[in-house]
Design a protein around this motif. Structure first.
Motif, short mmCIF file in Angstrom:
data_model
loop_
_atom_site.label_atom_id
_atom_site.label_comp_id
_atom_site.label_asym_id
_atom_site.label_seq_id
_atom_site.Cartn_x
_atom_site.Cartn_y
_atom_site.Cartn_z
N VAL A 45 0.71 -1.51 -0.54
CA VAL A 45 -0.17 0.51 0.24
C VAL A 45 0.74 1.18 -0.07
O VAL A 45 0.96 2.21 -0.30
CB VAL A 45 -1.40 -0.33 1.36
N TYR A 93 2.52 1.91 -3.79
CA TYR A 93 1.79 1.76 -4.31
C TYR A 93 1.21 3.71 -4.60
O TYR A 93 0.79 3.66 -5.59
CB TYR A 93 0.15 0.85 -4.15
N ASN A 94 0.35 3.86 -3.18
CA ASN A 94 0.50 4.97 -3.12
C ASN A 94 1.43 6.13 -3.55
O ASN A 94 1.73 7.09 -4.08
CB ASN A 94 0.09 5.67 -1.89
N HIS A 97 -10.68 4.86 -1.78
CA HIS A 97 -9.95 3.97 -0.77
C HIS A 97 -11.57 3.98 0.12
O HIS A 97 -11.57 2.66 0.80
CB HIS A 97 -8.89 4.48 0.35
N ASN A 124 -5.46 -0.84 -5.88
CA ASN A 124 -4.39 -0.05 -5.20
C ASN A 124 -5.78 -0.02 -3.97
O ASN A 124 -5.29 -0.45 -2.65
CB ASN A 124 -4.00 1.22 -5.29
N CYS A 169 -6.18 -3.48 -1.61
CA CYS A 169 -4.80 -3.72 -0.92
C CYS A 169 -5.39 -2.87 0.36
O CYS A 169 -4.65 -3.39 1.26
CB CYS A 169 -3.18 -3.10 -2.21
#
Length: 349
Positions: free
Chosen positions: A32, A35-36, A57, A241, A244
């Motif tokens: 995470v 990815y962020n 999210h 994303n 996750c």
């Protein structure tokens, strides 16, 4: 042999499961964060809209939590009154939204490795805010430990090759809001006997986060997004994303539920070192010797803090066992006295 073997097999199985939960949590947390960073960094995916990303999210997590609770009924909803929701859940949702917004914003300005170093200040913030709200008591030894962690982080910041004051301000703000949220959970929920697992937490908190985030989003990011006519929502990138992010919440539940919050703290230290190594070797972030010396000092402080917490937990458990043993002994004594009185009455009759 059979009985002993069965016992040893059970212990081995428990150890393997504990390490599996730790590994899954580290992997998802790692994923995470990276990815962020990838999505928000202007040099990578180049979508620097942290409020929008956090809202995606929250919308995804709210939807899945609603389906799990209301449609499939996998988890029972907590019995919360409107008053409890307004006075307890909403403040926690507001703090969580601020923490996520600021921490995601920091990835635009700072390296992954340096952000992990700044996160070492979390015990300092939690302890200080705990004292402020009278949930923790002041101790000279603990405060000296917190000072050592702070000095370590300050040295790491001094050695940072790509230091950005605004990014540091955002990350420190995220730490303060997250620490306040953790203390508020103790005050507003735990003290009232309200225990929410990650599914019910998301069910109640994620929608309020989405609403709180929509206020700054309208003024900060919406006008800019409206002008980006060439942008097309990438369902693969934002979908995976969000999956996750949701899976990470479940992993937290498994890790804390099957082991302990302290295990998560220790695993968090391992994850931070892995992220620093990944940031330096793969993303090619600059990690200086001064960075490592400063973070090493902070790491020792955090390790000592976790050690003290472990000792306190052991002492608390030992005290509980002593109390339960005393209660059992008292019950047995009462029963024997009752039996003695009954026999005496029978002999007199």
């Amino acid at each position: 042999m059979g009985k002993g073997g069965a016992l040893s097999d059970g212990v081995v199985k428990k150890i393997i499961l504990s390490y599996t939960y730790v590994a899954v949590w580290i992997f998802l947390s790692f994923t995470v964060i990276v990815y962020n960073k990838y999505i928000l960094d202007r040099k990578l995916y180049n979508w620097p809209f942290p409020i929008s990303l956090t809202m995606i999210h929250m919308a995804f997590c709210s939807s899945l939590a609603f389906i799990a609770v209301r449609v499939f009924k996998l988890v029972e909803p907590a019995s919360l009154s409107r008053r409890v929701y307004l006075t307890s859940i909403l403040p926690i949702g507001a703090l969580y939204s601020l923490s996520l917004w600021l921490s995601n914003s920091a990835y635009i300005y700072l390296s992954v490795s340096f952000i992990q170093m700044l996160k070492a200040l979390m015990p300092v913030a939690v302890y200080s805010i705990g004292i402020l709200f009278k949930k923790d008591s002041y101790k000279n030894n603990t405060m000296l430990n917190m000072l050592a962690i702070s000095i370590g982080v300050a040295i790491a910041a001094y050695g940072e090759a790509k230091y950005d004051s605004w990014g540091v301000f955002l990350q420190l703000g995220a730490v303060v809001f997250e620490a306040t949220r953790l203390v508020m959970i103790q005050i507003l929920l735990t003290s009232k006997g309200i225990n929410l697992n990650p599914i019910t937490s998301l069910y109640y908190v994620a929608p309020s986060c989405f609403v709180f985030l929509s206020i700054p989003w309208i003024f900060v990011e919406f006008p800019v997004l409206k002008q980006k006519s060439g942008f097309h929502f990438d369902f693969v990138i934002f979908g995976t994303n969000s999956v996750c992010a949701f899976a990470l919440n479940l992993a937290v539940f498994l890790l804390v539920g099957k082991t302990s919050a302290l295990t998560m703290n220790v695993a968090g230290v391992v994850k931070d070192w892995l992220l620093i190594a990944f940031s330096w070797s793969v993303i090619k972030d600059t990690v200086t010797p001064v960075n490592l010396i400063g973070y090493g000092l902070a790491f020792l402080g955090v390790g000592y803090y976790n050690h003290l917490k472990l000792q306190a937990l052991k002492a608390k458990e030992a005290q509980k066992k002593e109390q339960s043993a005393d209660e059992e002994a008292g019950k047995l004594l009462d029963e024997r006295e009752g039996e003695g009185i009954g026999k005496k009455g029978d002999s007199q009759a």
